[in-house]
Design an enzyme around this catalytic site. Structure first.
Site, PDB file in Angstrom:
ATOM      1  N   PHE A 182       0.805  -1.217   0.000  1.00 57.04           N
ATOM      2  CA  PHE A 182       0.000   0.000   0.000  1.00 57.04           C
ATOM      3  C   PHE A 182       0.839   1.268   0.000  1.00 57.04           C
ATOM      4  O   PHE A 182       0.351   2.325  -0.407  1.00 57.04           O
ATOM      5  CB  PHE A 182      -0.938   0.016   1.218  1.00 57.04           C
ATOM      6  CG  PHE A 182      -0.246   0.265   2.541  1.00 57.04           C
ATOM      7  CD1 PHE A 182       0.101   1.550   2.942  1.00 57.04           C
ATOM      8  CD2 PHE A 182       0.060  -0.797   3.391  1.00 57.04           C
ATOM      9  CE1 PHE A 182       0.742   1.779   4.159  1.00 57.04           C
ATOM     10  CE2 PHE A 182       0.696  -0.572   4.607  1.00 57.04           C
ATOM     11  CZ  PHE A 182       1.041   0.724   4.995  1.00 57.04           C
ATOM     12  N   GLU A 211      -5.160  -3.862  -1.697  1.00 60.30           N
ATOM     13  CA  GLU A 211      -6.583  -3.546  -1.737  1.00 60.30           C
ATOM     14  C   GLU A 211      -6.917  -2.275  -0.958  1.00 60.30           C
ATOM     15  O   GLU A 211      -8.050  -1.780  -1.021  1.00 60.30           O
ATOM     16  CB  GLU A 211      -7.408  -4.722  -1.197  1.00 60.30           C
ATOM     17  CG  GLU A 211      -7.211  -5.065   0.257  1.00 60.30           C
ATOM     18  CD  GLU A 211      -6.012  -5.971   0.532  1.00 60.30           C
ATOM     19  OE1 GLU A 211      -6.008  -6.621   1.593  1.00 60.30           O
ATOM     20  OE2 GLU A 211      -5.089  -6.027  -0.310  1.00 60.30           O
ATOM     21  N   GLU A 255       9.390  -3.629  12.904  1.00 56.91           N
ATOM     22  CA  GLU A 255       9.248  -2.604  11.872  1.00 56.91           C
ATOM     23  C   GLU A 255       7.948  -1.858  12.158  1.00 56.91           C
ATOM     24  O   GLU A 255       6.859  -2.380  11.938  1.00 56.91           O
ATOM     25  CB  GLU A 255       9.218  -3.229  10.474  1.00 56.91           C
ATOM     26  CG  GLU A 255       9.134  -2.182   9.374  1.00 56.91           C
ATOM     27  CD  GLU A 255       8.999  -2.791   7.989  1.00 56.91           C
ATOM     28  OE1 GLU A 255       9.479  -2.183   7.028  1.00 56.91           O
ATOM     29  OE2 GLU A 255       8.398  -3.872   7.869  1.00 56.91           O
ATOM     30  N   CYS A 284       9.728   1.372   3.255  1.00 60.82           N
ATOM     31  CA  CYS A 284      10.692   0.368   3.701  1.00 60.82           C
ATOM     32  C   CYS A 284      12.103   0.918   3.763  1.00 60.82           C
ATOM     33  O   CYS A 284      12.981   0.288   4.353  1.00 60.82           O
ATOM     34  CB  CYS A 284      10.647  -0.859   2.791  1.00 60.82           C
ATOM     35  SG  CYS A 284      11.215  -0.562   1.104  1.00 60.82           S
ATOM     36  N   LYS A 328      -1.287  -7.647  -8.705  1.00 65.73           N
ATOM     37  CA  LYS A 328      -2.223  -7.695  -7.573  1.00 65.73           C
ATOM     38  C   LYS A 328      -1.779  -6.615  -6.599  1.00 65.73           C
ATOM     39  O   LYS A 328      -0.934  -6.842  -5.747  1.00 65.73           O
ATOM     40  CB  LYS A 328      -2.192  -9.074  -6.913  1.00 65.73           C
ATOM     41  CG  LYS A 328      -3.509  -9.472  -6.193  1.00 65.73           C
ATOM     42  CD  LYS A 328      -3.940  -8.541  -5.090  1.00 65.73           C
ATOM     43  CE  LYS A 328      -3.081  -8.648  -3.854  1.00 65.73           C
ATOM     44  NZ  LYS A 328      -3.577  -7.696  -2.753  1.00 65.73           N
ATOM     45  N   SER A 358       5.860  -6.934   3.949  1.00 66.19           N
ATOM     46  CA  SER A 358       6.458  -7.252   5.242  1.00 66.19           C
ATOM     47  C   SER A 358       7.249  -8.550   5.172  1.00 66.19           C
ATOM     48  O   SER A 358       7.027  -9.391   4.295  1.00 66.19           O
ATOM     49  CB  SER A 358       5.367  -7.373   6.308  1.00 66.19           C
ATOM     50  OG  SER A 358       4.576  -8.525   6.073  1.00 66.19           O
TER      51      SER A 358
END
Length: 500
Positions: A150, A177, A383, A282, A174, A227
């Site tokens: 995201f 969402e 994280e 990240c 993909k 992740s």
């Protein structure tokens, strides 16, 4: 009426039929702005089938055809970058300038893909034996898939599909969402640029869609950014199904500050790298390792700068930082700050109570700064993925280096110093895939590759650059011997008889 977001398959919008929907919220208001269709296994299969059919012709298309489309695509992206950024801001929440930066970094890979003709040049060795030549070529894999996070709904997809299709593959994207609209718009622009139907498809969904891609026999490779736990799952599952995998995981990026560093520059860098995009990246610097002699001064300089950051809606041009993506994520980030003091940290700045007037239901959190953090605390080990900066202290360079190298992550790191010898030693000794020297966010340019070490990367290939080209192609070596014309039998000869 709530907007419905559907799939993009075979060059057109395809309505979701699973009956399952996911909410898409405006992070600045907390209101549900749309709902996105979540694909079933059969819907994923339909997208793969469209990609497989398209590969039959796209995989053998000329390099000039592919690059001509990519050049047109780059022009469309440039013309519509504000529109793409607006979609990112509306669903992710980041400020417009940051969203524009994301689009620009994604376009770097489109530009790299425009030059794919050079990247796909093979090799030739002649006369390796008598009349024997050997050539090495690279060919596309077929249908490949990308599963993206995201936090960069446009940039990370563009780290994947432009190179993949330039190499002759067809692609299933993909996206997250949580902010799906940018992905659809990128695909629509690709079709407008002339990309044949089925070459780039977008399927929205949750774990059902992910698992369908990981298990589908016609998907040859999977790229992932997210992740560490999910990256490990993607790598294990897709590999078990015979697929090539590059799975980029989480990070805990450290910035080592030596006593000779320009502390004002280091403080500027720490604030920018820790709190930009609300810390939801990240490559954010989430841990500063300061040597004791300058730690107090550095923390004070960071605090002074952090307190001045203006937080507000991403579409407000005066905002420097926006909200977090969801309320659940906001509450999780806040928990690390509220529990920090009990685990030994000194809470210099606590942003957990922050709200924005007129937008009280948004997913807001302010700037948090934790000093004297221990390596066994939750705020350090996990994280956080939010605007929380931890400061750890070390007596010596060696102690700071050992602290960094003991982390389970090895994504990016940085050192701030004026000493070239110290910097060179650090870049050789630190256990991370990307290193910055007086550069806090060392994201490589498009023609180098992006990726970390240890639990930050699963698989052998980094993303984009030369590694990306190698990931989306496979090598073939051809050994050839042709008879010399002089050795051919004479056969019929209607010319003059040979006299000598």
């Amino acid at each position: 009426m709530t907007k419905n977001i559907h799939h993009w398959i075979g060059g057109k919008t395809v309505e979701g039929t699973s009956g399952n929907w996911g909410p898409v919220t405006d992070p600045a208001t907390g209101a549900v702005a749309a709902q996105v269709a979540l694909a079933s296994t059969d819907e994923v299969g339909a997208a793969v089938a469209a990609a497989k059919e398209a590969f039959a012709t796209w995989g053998t298309s000329s390099l000039s055809q592919r690059t001509a489309i990519l050049f047109r695509y780059r022009a469309l992206l440039d013309a519509r970058r504000d529109d793409i950024a607006a979609l990112i801001t509306a669903e992710h929440g980041k400020v417009h300038s940051d969203a524009l930066g994301e689009v620009a970094r994604g376009m770097e890979i489109v530009e790299l893909a425009c030059g794919i003709t050079t990247q796909l040049k093979g090799e030739l060795s002649t006369q390796v034996s008598n009349r024997v030549d050997v050539s090495a070529i690279r060919q596309p894999l077929g249908v490949v898939a990308g599963i993206t996070p995201f936090n960069f709904p446009a940039m990370v997809p563009m780290w994947m599909f432009p190179l993949a299709v330039a190499c002759g593959n067809t692609f299933i994207l993909k996206p997250s969402e949580k902010d799906p609209s940018a992905a659809n718009f990128l695909a629509e622009l690709a079709t407008e640029a002339g990309l044949p139907d089925g070459v780039l498809n977008v399927v929205h969904g949750d774990k059902v869609a992910v698992d369908a891609l990981l298990h589908h026999p016609d998907v040859s490779a999977v790229s992932f950014v997210g992740s560490t736990p999910i990256a490990r799952y993607i790598h294990t599952t897709a590999s078990a199904n015979g697929k090539r995998v590059q799975a980029l995981g989480g990070a805990k990026n450290h910035m080592l500050v030596l006593p000779d560093a320009d502390l004002d520059a280091a403080a500027d860098a720490a604030v920018s790298a820790a709190y930009g995009s609300a810390g939801e990246r990240c490559m954010a610097i989430s841990a500063v390792v300061a040597l004791d002699s300058i730690a107090d001064e550095l923390v004070e300089k960071i605090r002074e700068r952090a307190e001045k950051i203006k937080i507000g809606p991403g579409n407000d041009p005066t905002s420097e930082m926006g909200p977090l993506i969801t309320k659940v994520h906001r509450d999780k980030v806040a928990s690390y700050v509220t529990g920090a003091a009990a685990q030994g940290a000194e809470v210099v700045l606590d942003g957990t109570g922050y709200t924005v007037e007129g937008f009280e239901d948004g997913h807001w959190i302010g700037i948090s700064l934790l000093d004297k953090v221990s390596t066994d605390s939750d705020a350090y080990r996990d994280e956080i993925f939010g605007p929380v900066l931890c400061v750890l202290r070390a007596e010596t360079y060696e102690e700071g280096l050992a602290l960094i190298n003991a982390s389970q992550y090895g994504n990016g790191t940085a050192i701030f110093t004026r000493d070239g010898g110290a910097a060179r030693r650090f870049q050789m000794e630190v256990q991370a895939g990307m290193v910055g020297v007086n550069v806090p966010i060392p994201v490589p340019v498009g023609y180098h590759s992006f990726g970390g070490w240890k639990d930050s990367l699963f698989g052998d290939h980094h993303i984009y650059g030369n590694d990306g080209v190698h990931f989306y192609t496979r090598g073939k070596v051809v050994t050839t011997r042709w008879p010399d014309p002089a050795d051919a039998p004479s056969g019929v000869d209607l010319g003059f008889p040979r006299n000598h």
